[in-house]
Each structure stands twice: as C-alpha cells, then as structure tokens.
Design an enzyme around this catalytic site. Structure first.
Site, PDB file in Angstrom:
ATOM      1  N   ASP A   1       0.863  -1.168   0.000  1.00 22.66           N
ATOM      2  CA  ASP A   1       0.000   0.000   0.000  1.00 22.66           C
ATOM      3  C   ASP A   1       0.913   1.236   0.000  1.00 22.66           C
ATOM      4  OD1 ASP A   1      -2.344   1.668   0.467  1.00 22.66           O
ATOM      5  OD2 ASP A   1      -1.592   1.855   2.514  1.00 22.66           O
ATOM      6  N   MET A   2       0.396   2.360  -0.440  1.00 20.72           N
ATOM      7  CA  MET A   2       1.227   3.565  -0.522  1.00 20.72           C
ATOM      8  C   MET A   2       0.980   4.518   0.651  1.00 20.72           C
ATOM      9  SD  MET A   2       1.160   4.230  -4.671  1.00 20.72           S
ATOM     10  CE  MET A   2       2.345   5.571  -4.611  1.00 20.72           C
TER      11      MET A   2
ATOM     12  N   LYS B   1      -7.910  -5.287  -3.459  1.00 15.77           N
ATOM     13  CA  LYS B   1      -6.468  -5.433  -3.658  1.00 15.77           C
ATOM     14  C   LYS B   1      -6.090  -6.919  -3.695  1.00 15.77           C
ATOM     15  CE  LYS B   1      -5.205  -1.033  -1.477  1.00 15.77           C
ATOM     16  NZ  LYS B   1      -4.331  -0.374  -0.492  1.00 15.77           N
TER      17      LYS B   1
ATOM     18  N   THR C   1      -2.648  -0.348  -4.265  1.00 18.87           N
ATOM     19  CA  THR C   1      -3.069   0.924  -3.684  1.00 18.87           C
ATOM     20  C   THR C   1      -4.476   1.315  -4.119  1.00 18.87           C
ATOM     21  OG1 THR C   1      -2.527   3.298  -3.612  1.00 18.87           O
ATOM     22  CG2 THR C   1      -1.889   2.102  -5.585  1.00 18.87           C
TER      23      THR C   1
ATOM     24  N   ASP D   1      -2.400  -0.322   5.935  1.00 19.85           N
ATOM     25  CA  ASP D   1      -2.799   0.390   7.159  1.00 19.85           C
ATOM     26  C   ASP D   1      -4.296   0.592   7.300  1.00 19.85           C
ATOM     27  OD1 ASP D   1      -3.063   3.856   6.592  1.00 19.85           O
ATOM     28  OD2 ASP D   1      -2.764   2.382   5.015  1.00 19.85           O
ATOM     29  N   SER D   2      -5.071   0.297   6.241  1.00 21.42           N
ATOM     30  CA  SER D   2      -6.502   0.610   6.275  1.00 21.42           C
ATOM     31  C   SER D   2      -7.341  -0.588   5.836  1.00 21.42           C
ATOM     32  CB  SER D   2      -6.800   1.824   5.376  1.00 21.42           C
ATOM     33  OG  SER D   2      -6.136   2.977   5.865  1.00 21.42           O
TER      34      SER D   2
END
Length: 246
Positions: free
Chosen positions: A10-11, A172, A44, A195-196
């Site tokens: 993830d970015m 994703k 992402t 993170d999410s």
C-alpha cells in the site's frame, strides 16, 4: 533465497511518509529486495496517474494494483485488466453524497473528479472507484448501511472517516491474485503491507499480511505481524526481517 517472492505495498500510510515522500530507508530496502530477486509492487487505492511518479522515481517495472483492484497492470505501461463501476451506480452514489452533504470523489480511466470538480457527463467516463468522506461517523455508518443493502459493492476505507467503493469482489486481494497468476507465484509466497480496511482482504489472503503500527485496529487484529509506522520506516524494517532475516 527468501521464501517470499512478491511484496505488495500500500502507498499512503504505509510506504509513503505523511509528507507523501519515500524515505531513504524504504528506498534502500526495496532496492535490496529487488536485487535479491523479489518482485516489489504497489497495491493501492490510488489511480495510476497518482502512482506513476513514484514508480518512475523508484525505476519499478513490476505489475501494479490500482484503485483497490479496479485496475491490474502487467507493467507500468501495460494494462492487464479493468473492472469499472456501472454508470448507474455512480449516479446513485453521487445523489447519495449530495443528499447527505458529504465530500465525494471518483476515479475514472481519464482522471480524478471530486465535489469541487465534477462532471455532468457521467456516461463519457469509465468509473473505477467512488469515495465518500465525512467526519460525522453516525452519518457515515448510515450511508454504509444503505450501501450494504445494495449488495453489489465492495465497501472498504482508506481512512476511518471515508468509504471506498468498487464492484463486489474487486479488492487489492483479487488484484494480487491476478498478478500471482501472471508471475507464476502462489499467494502463500506474497507479503502484503497496509494500514486501512482497503488492505484487509490482501492482508488476510497472502502468505504474510503485515499491518503498520499506525494501522486501523481491525487491520492489526487480522494481520500476521505488525511493523513500525510509516513515519518510522516500517516497510524497510519488515523487508529486513522477513526477506533477509536481519
């Protein structure tokens, strides 16, 4: 050689700092992993237009998963698959955003629209993702409940105050699975970091799902491991530990 062959990153909130920059440690260890024969790719919620500058900066030629799986790229220049939202759904989502008076945005193949810059010609675009944002979490929960009743959307978030919407089944994780098929890699041979909640399915489905220290609590509970935060080179630390055993 490491047991893991693919790292999916993830970015925002994960690989990038809060200033949207690449730390020197993250850059160094991504390059080390690539030199060791590991494929490193972005997975992402961003559209490809907002991924490309970082891909070019790092010199990546690997596949990419964009807009939460709405697009899967064989390489930065070659599209593998695309799964758009139906235009009628976007019309309904837009109407709902107006009714609830919340911030909204939408990624299309051509670019990004939002509340300040919308289009009256929805039909001329292929819509890849729609998002809503409000810090009124009662309102957000009510919107989510209504959207869940539709039954045709994948509902995630990239922040505790937003909802991100793709066609049901598109995530994703589904994008990474396509990339695995392309590369001849098993999902068990993949590390994913996020993170999410738009990272939740990939965290669950890959061999090693890693949450950032700054991740939402639900993601941390589901992850196989937790690394340092995005401000503390968490990606670099995870690569050192799980690829190089340092």
């Amino acid at each position: 050689m490491a047991a893991y062959k693919l790292i999916a990153l993830d970015m925002d909130g994960t690989f990038l700092t809060e200033e949207k920059t690449i730390s020197e440690e993250n850059r160094k260890w991504v390059n080390q992993a690539i030199e060791a024969g590991v494929t490193v790719m972005f997975s992402t919620g961003r559209g490809v237009q907002n991924i490309s500058p970082y891909v070019e900066d790092l010199g990546l030629t690997s596949p990419m998963v964009a807009v939460n799986g709405g697009e899967v790229w064989k390489s930065p220049q070659e599209l593998l698959s695309r799964t758009p939202l139906q235009t009628s759904w976007v019309q309904q989502l837009h109407q709902m955003a107006l009714e609830y008076d919340v911030w909204y945005w939408g990624y299309t193949v051509g670019g990004l629209y939002n509340k300040d810059k919308w289009t009256s010609d929805l039909e001329s675009e292929q819509w890849l993702k729609f998002g809503l944002f409000t810090e009124d979490h009662v309102k957000l929960a009510e919107i989510r409940s209504k959207l869940e009743e539709w039954g045709n959307l994948e509902i995630t978030n990239s922040h505790v105050s937003n909802l991100e919407l793709n066609p049901r089944g598109i995530s994703k994780a589904s994008g990474i699975r396509e990339v695995c098929g392309l590369l001849g890699v098993k999902m068990e041979e993949v590390i994913a970091m996020g993170d999410s909640l738009n990272d939740l399915e990939m965290i669950r489905q890959v061999g090693l799902g890693i949450a950032m220290e700054n991740a939402q609590e639900e993601l941390k509970r589901e992850a196989d491991a937790v690394t340092a935060s995005n401000e503390e080179d968490g990606v670099a630390k995870a690569i050192q530990k799980y690829i190089f055993g340092l």
